[in-house]
Design a protein around this motif. Structure first.
Motif, PDB file in Angstrom:
ATOM      1  N   ILE A 273       0.836  -1.202   0.000  1.00 23.57           N
ATOM      2  CA  ILE A 273       0.000   0.000   0.000  1.00 23.57           C
ATOM      3  C   ILE A 273       0.865   1.243   0.000  1.00 23.57           C
ATOM      4  CG2 ILE A 273      -1.524   1.362   1.490  1.00 23.57           C
ATOM      5  CD1 ILE A 273      -3.122  -1.122   1.992  1.00 23.57           C
TER       6      ILE A 273
ATOM      7  N   ASP B 155      -7.033   0.318   5.043  1.00 19.73           N
ATOM      8  CA  ASP B 155      -7.255  -1.079   4.658  1.00 19.73           C
ATOM      9  C   ASP B 155      -8.740  -1.425   4.625  1.00 19.73           C
ATOM     10  OD1 ASP B 155      -6.217  -3.457   3.707  1.00 19.73           O
ATOM     11  OD2 ASP B 155      -6.146  -4.395   5.677  1.00 19.73           O
TER      12      ASP B 155
ATOM     13  N   LEU C 154     -10.958  -1.730   1.904  1.00 18.18           N
ATOM     14  CA  LEU C 154     -11.019  -1.727   0.442  1.00 18.18           C
ATOM     15  C   LEU C 154     -12.434  -1.681  -0.125  1.00 18.18           C
ATOM     16  CD1 LEU C 154      -8.068  -4.102  -0.463  1.00 18.18           C
ATOM     17  CD2 LEU C 154      -8.086  -1.624  -0.167  1.00 18.18           C
TER      18      LEU C 154
ATOM     19  N   TRP D 278      -6.507  -1.144  -9.050  1.00 14.54           N
ATOM     20  CA  TRP D 278      -5.730  -1.828  -8.000  1.00 14.54           C
ATOM     21  C   TRP D 278      -6.670  -2.427  -6.956  1.00 14.54           C
ATOM     22  CZ3 TRP D 278      -5.110  -1.424  -2.731  1.00 14.54           C
ATOM     23  CH2 TRP D 278      -3.971  -1.986  -2.167  1.00 14.54           C
ATOM     24  N   VAL D 279      -7.664  -1.652  -6.541  1.00 13.39           N
ATOM     25  CA  VAL D 279      -8.607  -2.132  -5.524  1.00 13.39           C
ATOM     26  C   VAL D 279      -9.395  -3.323  -6.059  1.00 13.39           C
ATOM     27  CG1 VAL D 279     -10.716  -1.539  -4.262  1.00 13.39           C
ATOM     28  CG2 VAL D 279      -8.784   0.035  -4.259  1.00 13.39           C
TER      29      VAL D 279
ATOM     30  N   GLN E  36      -7.377  -6.410  -5.657  1.00 14.14           N
ATOM     31  CA  GLN E  36      -7.317  -6.838  -4.261  1.00 14.14           C
ATOM     32  C   GLN E  36      -8.609  -7.499  -3.815  1.00 14.14           C
ATOM     33  OE1 GLN E  36      -4.306  -6.587  -2.835  1.00 14.14           O
ATOM     34  NE2 GLN E  36      -3.721  -5.617  -4.764  1.00 14.14           N
TER      35      GLN E  36
ATOM     36  N   VAL F  41      -0.320  -5.805  -9.895  1.00 13.16           N
ATOM     37  CA  VAL F  41      -1.048  -6.699  -8.979  1.00 13.16           C
ATOM     38  C   VAL F  41      -1.957  -7.690  -9.702  1.00 13.16           C
ATOM     39  CG1 VAL F  41      -0.977  -5.151  -6.996  1.00 13.16           C
ATOM     40  CG2 VAL F  41      -2.832  -4.903  -8.659  1.00 13.16           C
TER      41      VAL F  41
END
Length: 290
Positions: free
Chosen positions: A3, A203, A205, A231-232, A235, A276
């Motif tokens: 992060i 954190d 998300l 990116w999120v 994740q 990612v």
């Protein structure tokens, strides 16, 4: 990707110009200068931008980037000089106007900053009538000025306080500031974007996704929220959605064709997503210098 890396350059909304209408005279000097600036190699960046300006003192691109470099060094008088010249050469371009207003506010010249904001407000009225492509750049300019222009009756500016708190990674303070901003202006794209960044820092998300999605919907041509939203999505396990965000950035990259200020932010967004994604879904993307 950590992060911490994702949050590097988090206030790119206030740091990457959007002006993109003509080639700098010495593209290679400008291009190398941009990457050096993104890497905070100020000496190399300054040398390249000044070399480009020696060839053409009216090169608005290099004037703007030199001003941004000087802001990074807290050299507001020289930044003011270069933003003023850029705004004089391109008075209808919102980015020089917004940055000049920001610097004037930082230097304590509230009236000067308010004048630049009024120019942007006038541009915005014309833009609404014409549905012009400058809409996001105008909004960004107003956001930049508002982030540092405190009201005479207030001890603080909540947007600016939130930006400062993000830079300090004081997530609770940033959350409180941007909640206040969003209570007053729930459709502020910059505040939604930065609140999404706060949620990443905390954190959280799923909520980051909600606010970043709204930021992208409100300002679909801003590269930084798109990259962070992609990116999120990764994740959270939504690979198809992440790839759709990447496709948006790839389209913006093709449109940019190395001649627009947004290229650095677009490249960073692509790198953030590709870094990612599962290996089979990755594409070769050079890591931004920053």
């Amino acid at each position: 990707m950590a992060i911490r890396g994702l949050l590097t350059g988090v206030v790119a909304l206030l740091a990457a110009p959007a002006l993109a209408q003509e080639l700098p005279d010495k593209l290679h000097l400008y291009d190398e200068g941009v990457h050096a600036l993104d890497a905070q190699n100020f000496q190399v960046a300054e040398s390249n931008f000044k070399a480009a300006l020696t060839e053409n003192p009216r090169d608005v691109f290099s004037l703007m980037m030199l001003g941004i470099l000087e802001v990074a060094r807290n050299d507001y008088p020289d930044a003011k000089k270069h933003f003023e010249l850029a705004a004089k050469i391109r008075p209808k371009a919102p980015d020089p106007v917004g940055r000049l207003g920001w610097v004037l506010a930082k230097m304590g010249d509230k009236q000067g900053a308010k004048h630049q904001r009024a120019l942007l407000t006038d541009m915005n009225q014309s833009c609404k009538r014409l549905h012009c492509l400058n809409a996001d750049a105008i909004a960004n300019g107003i956001l930049m000025i508002d982030s540092v222009l405190t009201d005479d009756s207030a001890d603080d500016n909540r947007y600016g306080a939130g930006v400062d708190a993000i830079q300090a990674k004081d997530w609770d303070k940033a959350e409180a500031a941007f909640r206040d901003v969003l209570n007053e202006a729930p459709n502020n794209p910059g505040a939604n974007f930065l609140f999404g960044v706060v949620r990443i820092g905390q954190d959280n998300l799923p909520e980051a996704k909600t606010y970043l999605e709204k930021a992208v919907k409100l300002s679909p041509r801003l590269a930084d929220p798109i990259g962070r939203l992609g990116w999120v999505y990764v994740q959270l396990g939504d690979i198809p959605a992440a790839k759709r965000q990447r496709e948006k950035l790839e389209t913006m990259q093709r449109d940019c064709e190395k001649i627009c200020f947004d290229r650095v932010t677009i490249d960073r967004g692509l790198w953030i997503i590709n870094g990612v994604l599962p290996e089979q879904d990755q594409k070769v993307a050079p890591k931004p210098a920053g």
